[in-house]
Design an enzyme around this catalytic site. Structure first.
Site, PDB file in Angstrom:
ATOM      1  N   SER A 128       0.807  -1.225   0.000  1.00  0.00           N
ATOM      2  CA  SER A 128       0.000   0.000   0.000  1.00  0.00           C
ATOM      3  C   SER A 128       0.839   1.273   0.000  1.00  0.00           C
ATOM      4  O   SER A 128       1.893   1.348   0.652  1.00  0.00           O
ATOM      5  CB  SER A 128      -0.876  -0.002   1.257  1.00  0.00           C
ATOM      6  OG  SER A 128      -1.413   1.278   1.486  1.00  0.00           O
ATOM      7  N   GLU A 130       0.122   3.678   1.684  1.00  0.00           N
ATOM      8  CA  GLU A 130       0.167   4.136   3.082  1.00  0.00           C
ATOM      9  C   GLU A 130       1.551   3.911   3.688  1.00  0.00           C
ATOM     10  O   GLU A 130       1.919   4.556   4.669  1.00  0.00           O
ATOM     11  CB  GLU A 130      -0.884   3.409   3.922  1.00  0.00           C
ATOM     12  CG  GLU A 130      -2.297   3.934   3.754  1.00  0.00           C
ATOM     13  CD  GLU A 130      -2.468   5.354   4.271  1.00  0.00           C
ATOM     14  OE1 GLU A 130      -2.329   5.566   5.479  1.00  0.00           O
ATOM     15  OE2 GLU A 130      -2.740   6.253   3.464  1.00  0.00           O
ATOM     16  N   TYR A 152      -1.980   0.305  10.712  1.00  0.00           N
ATOM     17  CA  TYR A 152      -2.242  -0.373   9.426  1.00  0.00           C
ATOM     18  C   TYR A 152      -1.008  -0.305   8.527  1.00  0.00           C
ATOM     19  O   TYR A 152      -0.574  -1.318   7.968  1.00  0.00           O
ATOM     20  CB  TYR A 152      -3.441   0.282   8.724  1.00  0.00           C
ATOM     21  CG  TYR A 152      -3.578  -0.111   7.276  1.00  0.00           C
ATOM     22  CD1 TYR A 152      -4.122  -1.338   6.902  1.00  0.00           C
ATOM     23  CD2 TYR A 152      -3.135   0.741   6.252  1.00  0.00           C
ATOM     24  CE1 TYR A 152      -4.236  -1.695   5.556  1.00  0.00           C
ATOM     25  CE2 TYR A 152      -3.239   0.395   4.920  1.00  0.00           C
ATOM     26  CZ  TYR A 152      -3.795  -0.826   4.572  1.00  0.00           C
ATOM     27  OH  TYR A 152      -3.905  -1.183   3.248  1.00  0.00           O
TER      28      TYR A 152
HETATM   29  P1  NDP Z   1     -11.539  -4.534   1.626  1.00  0.00           P
HETATM   30  O1  NDP Z   1     -11.504  -3.973   3.001  1.00  0.00           O
HETATM   31  O2  NDP Z   1     -12.676  -4.190   0.737  1.00  0.00           O
HETATM   32  O3  NDP Z   1     -11.476  -6.143   1.730  1.00  0.00           O
HETATM   33  C1  NDP Z   1     -10.701  -6.789   2.703  1.00  0.00           C
HETATM   34  C2  NDP Z   1     -10.926  -8.276   2.575  1.00  0.00           C
HETATM   35  O4  NDP Z   1     -10.118  -8.952   3.547  1.00  0.00           O
HETATM   36  C3  NDP Z   1     -12.379  -8.732   2.816  1.00  0.00           C
HETATM   37  O5  NDP Z   1     -12.696  -9.726   1.878  1.00  0.00           O
HETATM   38  C4  NDP Z   1     -12.307  -9.321   4.223  1.00  0.00           C
HETATM   39  O6  NDP Z   1     -13.278 -10.324   4.478  1.00  0.00           O
HETATM   40  C5  NDP Z   1     -10.920  -9.949   4.183  1.00  0.00           C
HETATM   41  N1  NDP Z   1     -10.428 -10.279   5.509  1.00  0.00           N
HETATM   42  C6  NDP Z   1     -10.260  -9.453   6.563  1.00  0.00           C
HETATM   43  N2  NDP Z   1      -9.804 -10.141   7.629  1.00  0.00           N
HETATM   44  C7  NDP Z   1      -9.685 -11.436   7.249  1.00  0.00           C
HETATM   45  C8  NDP Z   1      -9.258 -12.615   7.897  1.00  0.00           C
HETATM   46  N3  NDP Z   1      -8.868 -12.613   9.180  1.00  0.00           N
HETATM   47  N4  NDP Z   1      -9.246 -13.773   7.191  1.00  0.00           N
HETATM   48  C9  NDP Z   1      -9.658 -13.789   5.897  1.00  0.00           C
HETATM   49  N5  NDP Z   1     -10.070 -12.704   5.222  1.00  0.00           N
HETATM   50  C10 NDP Z   1     -10.084 -11.535   5.894  1.00  0.00           C
HETATM   51  O7  NDP Z   1     -10.154  -4.143   0.921  1.00  0.00           O
HETATM   52  P2  NDP Z   1      -9.850  -3.748  -0.610  1.00  0.00           P
HETATM   53  O8  NDP Z   1     -10.503  -4.706  -1.497  1.00  0.00           O
HETATM   54  O9  NDP Z   1     -10.057  -2.296  -0.778  1.00  0.00           O
HETATM   55  O10 NDP Z   1      -8.278  -3.940  -0.647  1.00  0.00           O
HETATM   56  C11 NDP Z   1      -7.695  -5.207  -0.933  1.00  0.00           C
HETATM   57  C12 NDP Z   1      -6.286  -5.250  -0.348  1.00  0.00           C
HETATM   58  O11 NDP Z   1      -5.482  -4.236  -0.931  1.00  0.00           O
HETATM   59  C13 NDP Z   1      -6.204  -5.028   1.150  1.00  0.00           C
HETATM   60  O12 NDP Z   1      -5.144  -5.832   1.641  1.00  0.00           O
HETATM   61  C14 NDP Z   1      -5.868  -3.560   1.294  1.00  0.00           C
HETATM   62  O13 NDP Z   1      -5.203  -3.325   2.509  1.00  0.00           O
HETATM   63  C15 NDP Z   1      -4.961  -3.386   0.088  1.00  0.00           C
HETATM   64  N6  NDP Z   1      -4.905  -2.061  -0.483  1.00  0.00           N
HETATM   65  C16 NDP Z   1      -6.077  -1.452  -0.861  1.00  0.00           C
HETATM   66  C17 NDP Z   1      -6.039  -0.226  -1.478  1.00  0.00           C
HETATM   67  C18 NDP Z   1      -7.296   0.471  -1.893  1.00  0.00           C
HETATM   68  O14 NDP Z   1      -7.220   1.675  -2.186  1.00  0.00           O
HETATM   69  N7  NDP Z   1      -8.430  -0.215  -1.975  1.00  0.00           N
HETATM   70  C19 NDP Z   1      -4.744   0.431  -1.782  1.00  0.00           C
HETATM   71  C20 NDP Z   1      -3.595  -0.332  -1.360  1.00  0.00           C
HETATM   72  C21 NDP Z   1      -3.686  -1.532  -0.742  1.00  0.00           C
HETATM   73  P3  NDP Z   1     -14.709 -10.006   5.167  1.00  0.00           P
HETATM   74  O15 NDP Z   1     -15.622  -9.648   4.018  1.00  0.00           O
HETATM   75  O16 NDP Z   1     -15.038 -11.290   5.820  1.00  0.00           O
HETATM   76  O17 NDP Z   1     -14.500  -8.857   6.114  1.00  0.00           O
HETATM   77  P1  GDR Z   2      -6.906   5.820   3.218  1.00  0.00           P
HETATM   78  O1  GDR Z   2      -8.410   5.965   2.697  1.00  0.00           O
HETATM   79  O2  GDR Z   2      -6.787   6.075   4.671  1.00  0.00           O
HETATM   80  O3  GDR Z   2      -6.055   6.648   2.311  1.00  0.00           O
HETATM   81  O4  GDR Z   2      -6.638   4.264   3.013  1.00  0.00           O
HETATM   82  P2  GDR Z   2      -9.668   6.762   3.271  1.00  0.00           P
HETATM   83  O5  GDR Z   2     -10.605   6.873   2.137  1.00  0.00           O
HETATM   84  O6  GDR Z   2     -10.172   6.165   4.542  1.00  0.00           O
HETATM   85  O7  GDR Z   2      -9.055   8.209   3.636  1.00  0.00           O
HETATM   86  C1  GDR Z   2      -8.493   9.046   2.640  1.00  0.00           C
HETATM   87  C2  GDR Z   2      -8.257  10.442   3.206  1.00  0.00           C
HETATM   88  O8  GDR Z   2      -9.513  11.079   3.439  1.00  0.00           O
HETATM   89  C3  GDR Z   2      -9.471  11.731   4.684  1.00  0.00           C
HETATM   90  N1  GDR Z   2     -10.840  11.896   5.217  1.00  0.00           N
HETATM   91  C4  GDR Z   2     -11.661  10.896   5.571  1.00  0.00           C
HETATM   92  N2  GDR Z   2     -11.521   9.546   5.512  1.00  0.00           N
HETATM   93  C5  GDR Z   2     -12.563   8.785   5.927  1.00  0.00           C
HETATM   94  N3  GDR Z   2     -12.458   7.457   5.830  1.00  0.00           N
HETATM   95  N4  GDR Z   2     -13.701   9.312   6.436  1.00  0.00           N
HETATM   96  C6  GDR Z   2     -13.896  10.666   6.529  1.00  0.00           C
HETATM   97  O9  GDR Z   2     -14.925  11.126   6.978  1.00  0.00           O
HETATM   98  C7  GDR Z   2     -12.828  11.496   6.051  1.00  0.00           C
HETATM   99  N5  GDR Z   2     -12.661  12.837   5.980  1.00  0.00           N
HETATM  100  C8  GDR Z   2     -11.462  13.069   5.466  1.00  0.00           C
HETATM  101  C9  GDR Z   2      -8.595  10.831   5.547  1.00  0.00           C
HETATM  102  O10 GDR Z   2      -8.136  11.551   6.706  1.00  0.00           O
HETATM  103  C10 GDR Z   2      -7.512  10.464   4.547  1.00  0.00           C
HETATM  104  O11 GDR Z   2      -6.540  11.461   4.516  1.00  0.00           O
HETATM  105  C11 GDR Z   2      -7.094   3.570   1.854  1.00  0.00           C
HETATM  106  C12 GDR Z   2      -7.403   2.125   2.277  1.00  0.00           C
HETATM  107  O12 GDR Z   2      -8.014   1.456   1.198  1.00  0.00           O
HETATM  108  C13 GDR Z   2      -6.123   1.407   2.646  1.00  0.00           C
HETATM  109  O13 GDR Z   2      -6.419   0.017   2.882  1.00  0.00           O
HETATM  110  C14 GDR Z   2      -5.138   1.538   1.485  1.00  0.00           C
HETATM  111  O14 GDR Z   2      -3.930   0.895   1.792  1.00  0.00           O
HETATM  112  C15 GDR Z   2      -4.883   3.004   1.176  1.00  0.00           C
HETATM  113  O15 GDR Z   2      -6.127   3.609   0.836  1.00  0.00           O
HETATM  114  C16 GDR Z   2      -3.946   3.199  -0.004  1.00  0.00           C
END
Ligand code: NDP
Ligand code: GDR
Length: 337
Positions: A128, A130, A152
């Site tokens: 990520s 992050e 995280y």
């Molecule tokens: P989501 O939060 O939408 O999905 C997370 C998934 O992980 C769900 O299917 C959840 O299952 C599963 N999970 C959580 N805990 C467990 C566990 N103990 N055992 C098995 N499965 C588990 O994430 P995204 O699809 O957005 O992201 C996918 C991956 O990419 C994540 O690892 C995230 O950290 C990473 N990532 C995401 C980014 C983004 O912008 N979306 C950017 C960079 C990295 P359940 O439905 O049961 O909760």
């Molecule tokens: P992020 O995504 O923390 O970058 O992680 P998120 O959308 O939660 O926050 C992005 C930015 O928006 C600001 N923010 C708020 N965020 C949330 N959730 N709710 C609010 O009300 C709000 N107001 C402002 C946050 O402070 C932050 O700066 C996501 C996740 O998908 C991670 O799992 C992944 O690794 C990173 O993106 C890349």
């Protein structure tokens, strides 16, 4: 021969899009799912994409090494995509230990299961942006030093390095995608883009008048999840495993992102958005912007959807969803009083 892929995190945003993409490419797709008391909602995203009958679900958990070993042994996957995580940054401060167990040690568990049972398979780790946190360079690439700012991000950094370490120690085909934020109509409602598009739909349809947010000045490099899962697949098709930044190369404030969503619905953001300190984080990542040039050069990958197009798609999807909710509520009241 049909290739078999195992996806962890199948029920999440990326898992659903990746499953659809792999099915289209002719793969047999297995998805790890953990036991839930709400099993009927587990496949909502797969249903949205119309693929819920096409994926084989296997029962396991990232913190249960024995389940991962059994799944690898019984199914002999060719490709393993590790997308499972406790992925919400805010929750990682309230559940730091669980975040470490699932997001960091869970990756080790899966790598270990692969090493023991299917060492010839190819592995994708969901790293990520992050991990860059308090950014050390204005534009972040594969060589930018990391400085995580949340439990995280610390957990993801561990998972990233253990993936690199398994590649180097055991000569396994392990790649990491350092993905910047990517969104879609299937994004979890707690993340800011979807919180905004859901809020816009609720305001437009008269359910509420206000949307409370945190830091409006944070900047993110936002792309579309359907694009980003193609990069995951492309990494595993390379002869040599490696790490890649996946991003658009453009950064936008939360405020600007909101304005796009509100104006698409004919609303004025200033009339509805309130800043609530409850949504300000203990430590913030102020700005992220990725350099995806390596992914373009080696994988031939680049983002195809701009933020404006994506936000409009998300608002339209939430207008449909919230409209449907209203209809269901009315029908329930008519039937049961
Ligand atoms: P989501 O939060 O939408 O999905 C997370 C998934 O992980 C769900 O299917 C959840 O299952 C599963 N999970 C959580 N805990 C467990 C566990 N103990 N055992 C098995 N499965 C588990 O994430 P995204 O699809 O957005 O992201 C996918 C991956 O990419 C994540 O690892 C995230 O950290 C990473 N990532 C995401 C980014 C983004 O912008 N979306 C950017 C960079 C990295 P359940 O439905 O049961 O909760
Ligand atoms: P992020 O995504 O923390 O970058 O992680 P998120 O959308 O939660 O926050 C992005 C930015 O928006 C600001 N923010 C708020 N965020 C949330 N959730 N709710 C609010 O009300 C709000 N107001 C402002 C946050 O402070 C932050 O700066 C996501 C996740 O998908 C991670 O799992 C992944 O690794 C990173 O993106 C890349």
């Amino acid at each position: 021969m049909t290739k078999r892929a195992l996806i962890t995190g199948l029920t999440g945003q990326d898992g659903a899009y990746l499953a659809r993409s792999l099915l289209t490419k002719g793969y047999e797709v297995l998805g790890l799912v953990r036991r839930s008391a709400s099993a009927e909602f587990m496949q909502e995203r797969l249903k949205w994409l119309g693929i819920h009958g096409d994926v084989r679900l296997v029962d396991g958990d990232m913190i249960d090494l024995s389940s991962l070993i059994r799944i690898c042994r019984e199914n002999q996957p060719d490709e393993i995509y590790n997308l499972a995580a406790q992925s919400f940054v805010t929750s990682s401060w309230s559940q730091p230990f669980l975040t470490g167990e699932v997001t960091a040690l869970g990756a080790t568990n899966l790598l270990e299961a692969m090493r023991l049972e299917v060492p010839g398979a190819r592995f994708y780790q969901a790293s990520s942006s992050e991990m860059y946190g308090l950014v050390q360079q204005p534009v972040q690439s594969e060589s930018t030093p990391f400085y995580p700012r949340s439990p995280y991000a610390v957990a993801k950094l561990y998972a990233h390095w253990i993936a690199v370490n398994y590649r180097e120690s055991f000569d396994l085909h392990v790649s990491s995608g350092i993905l910047f934020n990517h969104e879609s109509p299937l994004r979890g409602i707690e993340f800011v883009t979807r919180k905004v598009t859901d809020g816009v739909a609720r305001i437009k349809l008269g359910l509420t008048d206000k949307l409370k947010l945190g830091n409006l000045d944070a900047r993110r490099d936002w792309g579309h999840a359907a694009d980003y899962v193609e990069a995951m697949w492309a990494m595993l098709q390379q002869d040599i495993p490696d790490d890649y930044v996946i991003a658009t190369g453009r950064t936008t404030t939360v405020r600007q992102m909101c304005q796009i969503a509100f104006s698409h619905a004919g609303l004025n953001m200033e009339d509805h958005v309130e800043v609530d300190p409850a949504f300000i984080r203990p430590a913030e990542v102020d700005v992220l912007i990725g350099d995806p040039s390596k992914a373009k050069r080696v994988l031939g990958w680049e983002a195809t959807t701009d933020l404006e197009t994506m936000m409009r798609e998300m608002v339209d999807a939430d207008l449909v969803r919230v409209g449907f909710e209203i209809q269901k509520d009315r029908a329930r009241v008519e039937a049961h009083g």
